[in-house]
Design a protein around this motif. Structure first.
Motif, PDB file in Angstrom:
ATOM      1  N   ALA A 254       0.835  -1.208   0.000  1.00 47.35           N
ATOM      2  CA  ALA A 254       0.000   0.000   0.000  1.00 47.35           C
ATOM      3  C   ALA A 254       0.865   1.252   0.000  1.00 47.35           C
ATOM      4  N   LEU A 255       1.923   1.272   0.812  1.00 49.41           N
ATOM      5  CA  LEU A 255       2.807   2.428   0.858  1.00 49.41           C
ATOM      6  C   LEU A 255       3.509   2.632  -0.482  1.00 49.41           C
ATOM      7  N   THR A 256       3.963   1.540  -1.082  1.00 53.44           N
ATOM      8  CA  THR A 256       4.610   1.637  -2.389  1.00 53.44           C
ATOM      9  C   THR A 256       3.657   2.176  -3.441  1.00 53.44           C
ATOM     10  N   MET A 257       2.433   1.661  -3.453  1.00 54.09           N
ATOM     11  CA  MET A 257       1.448   2.090  -4.449  1.00 54.09           C
ATOM     12  C   MET A 257       1.142   3.581  -4.321  1.00 54.09           C
ATOM     13  N   LEU A 258       0.943   4.048  -3.101  1.00 53.28           N
ATOM     14  CA  LEU A 258       0.581   5.453  -2.912  1.00 53.28           C
ATOM     15  C   LEU A 258       1.739   6.385  -3.261  1.00 53.28           C
ATOM     16  N   LEU A 259       2.955   6.032  -2.862  1.00 51.48           N
ATOM     17  CA  LEU A 259       4.095   6.898  -3.165  1.00 51.48           C
ATOM     18  C   LEU A 259       4.385   6.940  -4.668  1.00 51.48           C
ATOM     19  N   VAL A 260       4.217   5.805  -5.343  1.00 52.61           N
ATOM     20  CA  VAL A 260       4.489   5.770  -6.777  1.00 52.61           C
ATOM     21  C   VAL A 260       3.423   6.527  -7.551  1.00 52.61           C
ATOM     22  N   LEU A 261       2.154   6.292  -7.235  1.00 62.73           N
ATOM     23  CA  LEU A 261       1.069   6.914  -7.990  1.00 62.73           C
ATOM     24  C   LEU A 261       0.911   8.395  -7.692  1.00 62.73           C
ATOM     25  N   LEU A 262       1.450   8.846  -6.574  1.00 70.44           N
ATOM     26  CA  LEU A 262       1.334  10.269  -6.209  1.00 70.44           C
ATOM     27  C   LEU A 262       2.621  11.044  -6.485  1.00 70.44           C
ATOM     28  N   GLN A 263       3.468  10.536  -7.362  1.00 70.44           N
ATOM     29  CA  GLN A 263       4.721  11.238  -7.659  1.00 70.44           C
ATOM     30  C   GLN A 263       4.499  12.594  -8.306  1.00 70.44           C
ATOM     31  N   SER A 264       3.380  12.762  -8.974  1.00 73.21           N
ATOM     32  CA  SER A 264       3.101  14.047  -9.620  1.00 73.21           C
ATOM     33  C   SER A 264       2.442  15.042  -8.676  1.00 73.21           C
ATOM     34  N   GLN A 265       2.168  14.625  -7.449  1.00 74.91           N
ATOM     35  CA  GLN A 265       1.500  15.489  -6.471  1.00 74.91           C
ATOM     36  C   GLN A 265       2.532  16.165  -5.571  1.00 74.91           C
ATOM     37  N   PRO A 266       2.113  17.206  -4.843  1.00 71.95           N
ATOM     38  CA  PRO A 266       3.047  17.891  -3.936  1.00 71.95           C
ATOM     39  C   PRO A 266       3.613  16.944  -2.885  1.00 71.95           C
TER      40      PRO A 266
END
Length: 425
Positions: A254-266
């Motif tokens: 879950a942590l990996t998924m969120l950090l990877v998918l939110l790379q374009s976010q602040p």
């Protein structure tokens, strides 16, 4: 050591946060994520040449996604060859009694340590960077587009939050939704999510669940063959929490998924989401107390505190009020470095203590709590097939004395403790 590797993998993931990391700290995070050495230490793009239909980055992605399959194939060849060697030595070995349990043990260990880096590569297939103006696309991404208006039609409007807007994060020369990107996402991404990211923890839970129960008053998890196959997954937990390693894998996923998918976010949003995941895992740990050993429980707490402190300092640097303050950034980075060096050092110290305890338990035959020349000489002759001589006794005296840890205390591992685990050791 397993907990240390897990902590270092999570630290390596933090470099995905959109922050102007100092070069020395970025290199440290890359070094800590040693399980993805091919992506961090070696540039695979330089090893592959681009073709008309498959870019070097796409070949790199395919290579990394096939790592688990290649690793399992290598393990199969190794154990098959080793079994053939034993039979040539006229030793009685069978596939069911010898090859199968050892092969399963190796596969479980390999898949466990490859889970986080491979999950990151799988999830990165769905990560896209939005582009507000199609004219800002790299030349390679517009190579197949005849006009700028065609490019505008090809891209999903970023204001609508389209899933395939912009360019692929792993290679900004590839447009999201292009045939190459779609082929990787459909051919490797979706099966990887189902079979590996979510499938591996569930499969391990099913395998462990099948071995839960008692036979003649003893837990089946105590069976030597079961422990050889799956002991890595449960031997440090209470038997009623045999599944906890699967929970940790899901937390990492879950942590990996969120950090990877939110790379374009602040960066602030990335940090808050990561802190939420770690906080939920910490609440579950403090509530259920799955570890069967005080020391392991303490190490888990320290790891949680280290990750939360690191994320808090990252968020501090990413705030607009301190974003341009060099002194705050330097102070925060130094604090991050000190905290994580201390946490990693504590893990190494615990490993040394366990190694010392194991050595006393195995070598001290009379359970005196310290080693003698006779004990060490017997151990070397029995297990290492070597000789004793010289001044070896002096070099092992430091391992303990009358006040040392009792030799009859086995290494910290399996079994449900009678008492409730509370507090620090």
């Amino acid at each position: 050591m397993q907990m240390l590797v897990n902590y270092m993998q999570l630290l390596g993931l933090l470099r995905l946060i959109r922050l102007n990391w100092p070069e020395y700290l970025r290199k440290l995070l890359v070094f800590l994520d040693f399980t993805s050495a091919a992506t961090s230490w070696v540039s695979l793009e330089c090893r592959f040449s681009s073709s008309t239909w498959l870019t070097a980055s796409a070949k790199r992605a395919v290579m990394l996604l096939l790592w688990p399959v290649i690793a399992l194939a290598v393990l199969g060849v190794y154990w098959g060859g080793y079994m053939y060697f034993l039979r040539r030595q006229h030793r009685v070995v069978t596939i069911k009694r010898y090859l199968q349990p050892h092969a399963i043990m190796s596969a479980v260990i390999m898949l466990y340590f490859l889970y986080t880096p491979t999950s990151r590569e799988i999830i990165s297939l769905f990560s896209c960077q939005p582009v507000d103006d199609p004219s800002q696309l790299p030349k390679q991404a517009r190579a197949s587009m005849t006009t700028l208006s065609e490019a505008k039609l090809a891209l999903v409007d970023t204001s609508s939050g389209g899933a395939w807007s912009g360019v692929w994060t792993s290679n900004t020369s590839v447009q999201c939704g292009a045939p190459l990107h779609l082929g990787l996402a459909i051919g490797f991404g979706i099966p990887g999510l189902v079979l590996f990211v979510f499938g591996l923890p569930v499969a391990l839970w099913v395998l462990l669940r099948r071995n839960v129960g008692t036979v003649e008053g003893h837990s089946r998890l105590e069976d030597p063959e079961v422990e050889l196959k799956y002991g890595l997954m449960y031997d440090k937990y209470r038997y009623k929490r045999y599944y906890w390693e699967c929970v940790i894998l899901l937390e990492n996923g879950a942590l990996t998924m969120l950090l990877v998918l939110l790379q374009s976010q602040p960066a602030t949003l990335q940090v808050l989401v990561a802190m939420a995941v770690i906080f939920i895992g910490a609440v579950l740990h403090f509530s259920l107390q799955p570890y069967a050993c005080h020391m392991l429980d303490t190490l888990r707490r320290v790891a949680v505190y280290g990750l939360m402190s690191t994320l808090f300092l990252i968020m501090l640097v990413s705030l607009s009020d301190f974003e341009d303050n060099t002194n705050v950034a330097i102070g925060a980075m130094i604090a991050i470095l000190i905290i994580n060096v201390a946490v990693i050092g504590l893990h190494f110290w615990a490993c040394c203590l366990e190694a010392r305890r194991w050595l006393l338990y195995e070598v001290d035959r009379e359970k005196r709590g310290y080693l003698t020349w006779t004990d060490l000489c017997w151990f070397i002759h029995t297990n290492l097939l070597g000789g004793c001589g010289g001044r070896l006794e002096r070099t092992v005296r430091w391992l303990g004395g009358p006040s040392a840890v009792a030799a009859d205390a086995p290494p910290c591992k399996t079994g449900p403790p009678a008492e409730t685990i509370t507090g620090f050791v």
